[in-house]
Design an enzyme around this catalytic site. Structure first.
Site: not given
Length: 644
Positions: A318, A345, A400, A402, A404, A480
């Site tokens: 596939q 990230g 998005d 990210d 850092e 967090y």
């Protein structure tokens, strides 16, 4: 150059288009016409066909078609017509059996040509092949009617209108925005999607028709439309963004299917798929043989039927497998979901500074990532059948970022430059430019978001806050990792407010983090607060003050990493030797058994945070990460109940 050459040379160069004009807007013809097309083309030559059509009310009693060919193109054999040639000019005369053509009827002839060119300066019986008189065209098209706006997005307005008429042909339409006298776009058809607009803004548009001679109609009646709020918030007006980690399919055995079976997919508005990697030049790539990226998890792994969203096992050949194919199945089941690809990230932010360094590097970075993740042109790795051009098209709705972190320390070895702050703004603007340009071709708005730090010092060092939100749909704010096992004193990793007696080393709280952004111009309703579905812990903690703000010997043992555990692993500790404590004023909870301390969020603390999100006008909640939740989506349910 004559009027005839200007008018009909352009049409014939189009090859497969009619000599008499664009077939979609051709007018009724009183005079005969001749239409050329390439029946086949093999690069060094072609087979051409010319269709001769009599006028609508006048039959043909014999016809002669003449045209020129550019240097390097010639005609050999011909059929259904007699041909003569003088230099680059060719004349075709009817044969005895096809010279009589009834009014409105057609006949045709063909030929084999050599070279790349197509006919120029066509006439039939001495008049232009488009059926006009050959005299200069001074008649303008009629005014377009029925201008209407369709369903808008946060940055696009689709327009449509009724076709205009003209004595020869209409070749296109000019679109005007507001009171401007300069068109913002042109369209060859009776529809166009205007892009690059601002959210929640009302715009006015008008259109006019244009013919081949340059005549333009008067402007149409205006139509107004209002763009939607950015970021596609959910029914409750808030965004619910969940990170899915590509590596969760390994030790955690957490699959895209779990988003469905837990009930979380129905409650989320967005999924951020983490992460895509970039190379040392800042370009997106996926190359497992170099130890970078995870093509196996992303799109090569075949899942058995019990692990797929639709219950059907993957097959070997596939075109797309792995997590990305499962995302497609999930989106088919939950059409409201937006899925964005997260770049970077903590581990893969090393070369973002290189990507953002120059205009050329920014252009190359965005182009490569857009091609790979949004257009879906995945590389084929190791001879596997998965991947290839367009294999992942439609999986991702946006990007998005990210990084850092721009301008300040992140992971060991990250490239950091003083100019990262300004370069980040330029990088974001380049992303918005290329996403909008691609969206203009697809009629779709592609989202641009970013994960942003809680530390006010990092905000100052890395971000021109007031300049970013013309490009971003929204940002997600790190709510967090405010404290963790890398410190020697226990603390809460996700407190709403600064707790009494907080030992530092810096004053961190969600309230402080949000203020670092809003005080510098970030709109609160486009800040999505991150909440953790995992805990941070310490061991060797003194049995004083229920373990809070006490020295520790090190991070607590965790199943996957020291000092960290998923919520689903922490929840069973309650009542099993651990006591639950809360600080309602600061807004945090923790577990302590006399020596081991875990700071975490449960449904009670999630409810406290969603109430704070609503009362402070923030744009929603983001979850890191979905694989930390229970099998029945206990924390996601709390988020959904809190913000709708």
């Amino acid at each position: 150059m004559s009027v005839r050459q200007r008018r009909f040379g352009i049409v014939l160069i189009a090859g497969s288009l009619a000599l008499s004009g664009f077939s979609g807007t051709a007018q009724a013809a009183a005079n005969p016409t001749a239409t050329f097309s390439k029946v086949s083309d093999w690069g060094t030559g072609f087979t051409g066909q010319v269709v001769v059509r009599a006028g609508d009310s006048t039959p043909l009693n014999g016809w002669i078609v003449k045209f020129d060919l550019p240097a390097g193109t010639s005609i050999g054999s011909t059929w259904e017509a007699d041909m003569t040639r003088v230099g680059d000019n060719y004349t075709f005369r009817n044969r005895s059996y096809n010279g009589s053509v009834a009014a409105g009827a057609t006949t045709s002839f063909g030929f084999n040509g050599a070279g790349p060119g197509t006919p120029l300066n066509c006439t039939i019986n001495g008049n232009p092949c488009d059926g006009s008189s050959g005299e200069p065209d001074a008649q303008a098209p009629t005014v377009p009617t029925g201008l209407a706006a369709g369903t808008t997005t946060s940055s696009t307005v689709p327009l449509s209108w009724n076709a205009s008429s003209d004595n020869v042909s209409v070749i296109g339409y000019d679109i005007f925005q507001g009171s401007s006298t300069t068109p913002v776009a042109t369209s060859p058809s009776t529809s166009f999607t205007v892009g690059g607009l601002q959210p929640t803004t009302t715009y006015s548009f008008r259109v006019r028709a244009r013919d081949r001679a340059g005549n333009v109609s008067a402007l149409s009646a205006p139509v107004s439309a209002t763009t939607k709020e950015t970021g596609n918030p959910g029914p409750g007006g808030k965004r619910k963004v969940g990170y899915f980690t590509q590596w969760g399919v390994y030790d955690r055995a957490y699959y895209i299917k779990n988003l469905d079976t837990s009930g979380s997919a129905a409650k989320l508005t967005h999924i951020n798929y983490a992460f895509g990697n970039i190379d040392s030049a800042g370009r997106c790539f996926q190359a497992n043989q170099l130890g970078q990226g995870d093509a196996w998890a992303d799109y090569q792994r075949r899942f058995t039927g019990d692990l797929t969203v639709n219950g059907q096992a993957d097959v070997y050949n596939q075109p797309l497998a792995g997590n990305l194919n499962q995302i497609k199945q999930l989106k088919a089941k939950y059409p409201h979901l937006k899925v964005n690809l997260s770049l970077g990230g903590w581990t893969w932010s090393k070369y973002f500074s290189n990507a953002a360094l120059t205009a050329a590097s920014r252009q190359a970075h965005v182009s490569s990532c857009l091609d790979m993740w949004i257009k879906g042109n995945l590389p084929q790795i190791g001879g596997e059948p998965q991947g290839g051009p367009g294999s992942a098209a439609g999986v991702f709705d946006g990007i998005d970022l990210d990084w850092e972190w721009p301008g300040s320390e992140g992971n060991v070895g990250n490239v950091v430059r003083p100019e990262d702050k300004q370069n980040f703004t330029a990088l974001v603007q380049e992303w918005r430019r290329q996403l909008d340009a691609y969206g203009a071709t697809t009629g779709k708005h592609h989202e641009l978001t970013a994960f942003m730090p809680a530390d006010p010092d990092k905000v100052v060092a890395g971000y021109e806050v007031s300049q970013l939100f013309t490009s971003f749909d929204f940002i997600t704010l790190q709510g967090y990792d405010l404290h963790g096992g890398w410190e020697t004193v226990t603390n809460n990793q996700s407190a709403l407010r600064l707790p009494a007696g907080d030992p530092g080393p810096k004053p961190y709280s969600i309230e402080i983090a949000a203020n670092a952004w809003t005080s510098r111009g970030a709109p609160a309703n486009r800040i999505v607060l991150g909440v953790p579905f995992y805990s941070r812990g310490w061991t060797g903690v003194a049995n004083v003050n229920n373990g809070l703000h006490q020295t520790a010997t090190g991070p607590a043992p965790g199943r996957y990493e020291a000092g960290i555990n998923d919520y689903k692993l922490i929840k069973p500790l309650v009542g099993s030797g651990y006591q639950l404590y809360r600080d309602a004023n600061a807004g945090h909870a923790w577990l302590f058994n006399g020596s081991t301390f875990w700071t975490y969020d449960d449904p009670t603390e999630i409810a406290r945070k969603t109430a704070w999100i609503t009362s402070n006008g923030l744009g929603g909640a983001m979850i890191w990460s979905m694989d930390g939740d229970t099998a029945n989506g206990e924390l996601m349910t709390a988020v959904h109940q809190g913000i709708g």
